[in-house]
Motif scaffolding. Structure first.
Motif, PDB file in Angstrom:
ATOM      1  N   PRO A  24      16.587 -55.865  36.409  1.00 34.93           N
ATOM      2  CA  PRO A  24      17.465 -57.029  36.498  1.00 34.93           C
ATOM      3  C   PRO A  24      16.714 -58.271  36.057  1.00 34.93           C
ATOM      4  N   SER A  25      17.368 -59.097  35.283  1.00 32.01           N
ATOM      5  CA  SER A  25      16.730 -60.323  34.833  1.00 32.01           C
ATOM      6  C   SER A  25      16.739 -61.345  35.966  1.00 32.01           C
ATOM      7  N   ALA A  26      15.709 -62.168  36.018  1.00 33.87           N
ATOM      8  CA  ALA A  26      15.565 -63.143  37.106  1.00 33.87           C
ATOM      9  C   ALA A  26      16.738 -64.110  37.144  1.00 33.87           C
ATOM     10  N   ALA A  27      17.208 -64.532  35.985  1.00 33.18           N
ATOM     11  CA  ALA A  27      18.293 -65.508  35.936  1.00 33.18           C
ATOM     12  C   ALA A  27      19.652 -64.845  35.800  1.00 33.18           C
ATOM     13  N   ALA A  28      19.724 -63.542  35.845  1.00 34.23           N
ATOM     14  CA  ALA A  28      20.962 -62.789  35.699  1.00 34.23           C
ATOM     15  C   ALA A  28      21.701 -63.191  34.427  1.00 34.23           C
ATOM     16  N   VAL A  29      20.981 -63.163  33.329  1.00 34.04           N
ATOM     17  CA  VAL A  29      21.575 -63.451  32.026  1.00 34.04           C
ATOM     18  C   VAL A  29      21.951 -62.109  31.401  1.00 34.04           C
ATOM     19  N   LEU A 102      33.438 -49.966  48.207  1.00 32.71           N
ATOM     20  CA  LEU A 102      33.537 -51.363  48.624  1.00 32.71           C
ATOM     21  C   LEU A 102      34.861 -51.693  49.295  1.00 32.71           C
ATOM     22  N   TYR A 103      35.892 -50.926  49.035  1.00 34.22           N
ATOM     23  CA  TYR A 103      37.233 -51.176  49.558  1.00 34.22           C
ATOM     24  C   TYR A 103      37.815 -52.501  49.089  1.00 34.22           C
ATOM     25  N   TYR A 104      37.278 -53.069  48.039  1.00 32.13           N
ATOM     26  CA  TYR A 104      37.845 -54.280  47.441  1.00 32.13           C
ATOM     27  C   TYR A 104      37.426 -54.319  45.974  1.00 32.13           C
ATOM     28  N   ALA A 105      38.115 -55.128  45.203  1.00 29.52           N
ATOM     29  CA  ALA A 105      37.769 -55.245  43.787  1.00 29.52           C
ATOM     30  C   ALA A 105      36.437 -55.975  43.658  1.00 29.52           C
ATOM     31  N   PRO A 106      35.523 -55.451  42.858  1.00 23.84           N
ATOM     32  CA  PRO A 106      34.236 -56.122  42.690  1.00 23.84           C
ATOM     33  C   PRO A 106      34.386 -57.380  41.835  1.00 23.84           C
ATOM     34  N   TYR A 107      33.430 -58.270  41.958  1.00 21.70           N
ATOM     35  CA  TYR A 107      33.370 -59.425  41.070  1.00 21.70           C
ATOM     36  C   TYR A 107      32.925 -58.944  39.696  1.00 21.70           C
ATOM     37  N   PHE A 108      33.312 -59.680  38.663  1.00 18.70           N
ATOM     38  CA  PHE A 108      32.907 -59.355  37.300  1.00 18.70           C
ATOM     39  C   PHE A 108      31.379 -59.319  37.212  1.00 18.70           C
ATOM     40  N   SER A 109      30.697 -60.223  37.902  1.00 20.84           N
ATOM     41  CA  SER A 109      29.231 -60.243  37.896  1.00 20.84           C
ATOM     42  C   SER A 109      28.658 -58.951  38.502  1.00 20.84           C
ATOM     43  N   GLN A 110      29.315 -58.375  39.500  1.00 20.33           N
ATOM     44  CA  GLN A 110      28.859 -57.109  40.086  1.00 20.33           C
ATOM     45  C   GLN A 110      29.014 -55.967  39.086  1.00 20.33           C
ATOM     46  N   ILE A 111      30.121 -55.986  38.362  1.00 18.99           N
ATOM     47  CA  ILE A 111      30.343 -54.956  37.345  1.00 18.99           C
ATOM     48  C   ILE A 111      29.286 -55.067  36.255  1.00 18.99           C
ATOM     49  N   LYS A 112      29.037 -56.288  35.771  1.00 18.31           N
ATOM     50  CA  LYS A 112      28.023 -56.479  34.734  1.00 18.31           C
ATOM     51  C   LYS A 112      26.653 -56.022  35.222  1.00 18.31           C
ATOM     52  N   SER A 113      26.309 -56.325  36.455  1.00 19.96           N
ATOM     53  CA  SER A 113      25.025 -55.911  37.008  1.00 19.96           C
ATOM     54  C   SER A 113      24.930 -54.387  37.104  1.00 19.96           C
ATOM     55  N   ALA A 114      25.978 -53.751  37.597  1.00 21.93           N
ATOM     56  CA  ALA A 114      25.967 -52.286  37.720  1.00 21.93           C
ATOM     57  C   ALA A 114      25.818 -51.633  36.351  1.00 21.93           C
ATOM     58  N   VAL A 115      26.592 -52.099  35.384  1.00 21.39           N
ATOM     59  CA  VAL A 115      26.602 -51.481  34.059  1.00 21.39           C
ATOM     60  C   VAL A 115      25.336 -51.817  33.279  1.00 21.39           C
ATOM     61  N   TYR A 116      24.966 -53.099  33.229  1.00 23.06           N
ATOM     62  CA  TYR A 116      23.835 -53.501  32.388  1.00 23.06           C
ATOM     63  C   TYR A 116      22.484 -53.333  33.084  1.00 23.06           C
ATOM     64  N   ASP A 117      22.313 -53.944  34.263  1.00 25.18           N
ATOM     65  CA  ASP A 117      21.017 -53.898  34.950  1.00 25.18           C
ATOM     66  C   ASP A 117      20.666 -52.498  35.443  1.00 25.18           C
ATOM     67  N   GLU A 118      21.647 -51.816  36.035  1.00 22.34           N
ATOM     68  CA  GLU A 118      21.376 -50.542  36.689  1.00 22.34           C
ATOM     69  C   GLU A 118      21.746 -49.323  35.860  1.00 22.34           C
ATOM     70  N   GLY A 119      22.488 -49.531  34.775  1.00 20.96           N
ATOM     71  CA  GLY A 119      22.887 -48.399  33.943  1.00 20.96           C
ATOM     72  C   GLY A 119      23.890 -47.480  34.600  1.00 20.96           C
ATOM     73  N   ASN A 120      24.717 -48.030  35.509  1.00 23.39           N
ATOM     74  CA  ASN A 120      25.676 -47.233  36.261  1.00 23.39           C
ATOM     75  C   ASN A 120      27.113 -47.527  35.849  1.00 23.39           C
ATOM     76  N   PRO A 121      27.890 -46.499  35.561  1.00 21.50           N
ATOM     77  CA  PRO A 121      29.335 -46.714  35.446  1.00 21.50           C
ATOM     78  C   PRO A 121      29.911 -46.964  36.832  1.00 21.50           C
ATOM     79  N   VAL A 140      34.739 -47.719  34.842  1.00 22.85           N
ATOM     80  CA  VAL A 140      34.348 -48.890  34.052  1.00 22.85           C
ATOM     81  C   VAL A 140      32.924 -48.646  33.560  1.00 22.85           C
ATOM     82  N   TYR A 141      32.746 -48.700  32.226  1.00 25.08           N
ATOM     83  CA  TYR A 141      31.413 -48.451  31.687  1.00 25.08           C
ATOM     84  C   TYR A 141      30.979 -49.467  30.646  1.00 25.08           C
ATOM     85  N   GLY A 142      31.712 -50.570  30.553  1.00 25.43           N
ATOM     86  CA  GLY A 142      31.334 -51.621  29.620  1.00 25.43           C
ATOM     87  C   GLY A 142      32.130 -52.880  29.888  1.00 25.43           C
ATOM     88  N   TYR A 143      31.749 -53.948  29.220  1.00 22.87           N
ATOM     89  CA  TYR A 143      32.424 -55.232  29.418  1.00 22.87           C
ATOM     90  C   TYR A 143      32.218 -56.124  28.205  1.00 22.87           C
TER      91      TYR A 143
END
Length: 187
Positions: A24-29, A102-121, A140-143
């Motif tokens: 994960p990038s420090a600034a979450a870019v 999570l039982y709720y819709a994730p934030y777009f930032s959570q999706i980006k982190s899961a897909v990009y930082d962690e490599g997880n669909p 969801v596997y991309g954005y």
């Protein structure tokens, strides 16, 4: 509204095959657009979208291929029934992966982190408005992150009914509309 998100480090630590992971990038870019290599396993006309999603995530994370039918029969004994909990149990028992609901819709930032930082669909459930009759599982596997007035972004998703990817455009974070067979629901 909910999503299974993300697969935890326990699965990475104890699974035999190494799974590449970005730091994960420090600034979450994040890049404006990103997509994991992904193959959606089809549900072949059966009401087992949860099994197709689990099979697809398992394939992407471990390289182990199973059909949706195999997963459904293994977990429920047939090609009817099953839900998000069954998908979680399949990911754990068949692929050695763990996840949380999570039982709720994730934030777009959570999706980006899961897909990009962690490599997880991300396994996502679609629910419709009352009476619309849509209840479906997708992955969801991309954005793409737009900075225009029309849309905030889009999600690249796999759906067990279609062999090619689909896109979900959205204008409000955590409100991701999805249309299937003329009915619209939300992640």
């Amino acid at each position: 509204l909910s999503a299974i998100y993300p697969f935890d480090s326990f699965a990475r630590q104890y699974h035999e095959k190494p799974i590449p992971q970005r730091s994960p990038s420090a600034a979450a870019v994040y890049p404006a657009s990103y997509q994991l290599p992904f193959q959606m396993i089809l549900q072949n006309g059966h009401p087992i979208c949860w099994a197709a999603a689990a099979a697809s995530i398992g394939l992407q994370q471990t390289g182990d291929y199973y059909t949706a039918e195999y997963i459904a029969k293994y977990m429920t004994g047939g090609l009817n029934g099953g839900d998000t909990l069954t998908a979680l149990m399949a990911l754990q028992s068949i692929f050695g992966l763990n996840g949380i609901d999570l039982y709720y819709a994730p934030y777009f930032s959570q999706i980006k982190s899961a897909v990009y930082d962690e490599g997880n669909p991300v396994y996502a459930r679609i629910y419709g408005n009352a009476g619309e009759g849509i209840c479906h599982a997708i992955v969801v596997y991309g954005y793409t992150d737009f900075e225009i007035n029309t849309y905030d972004g889009l999600l690249i998703v796999g759906d067990g009914n279609f062999s090619s990817s689909r896109t979900v455009y959205f204008v409000t974070d955590r409100v991701f509309p999805y249309t299937l067979n003329g009915n619209t629901g939300y992640i």
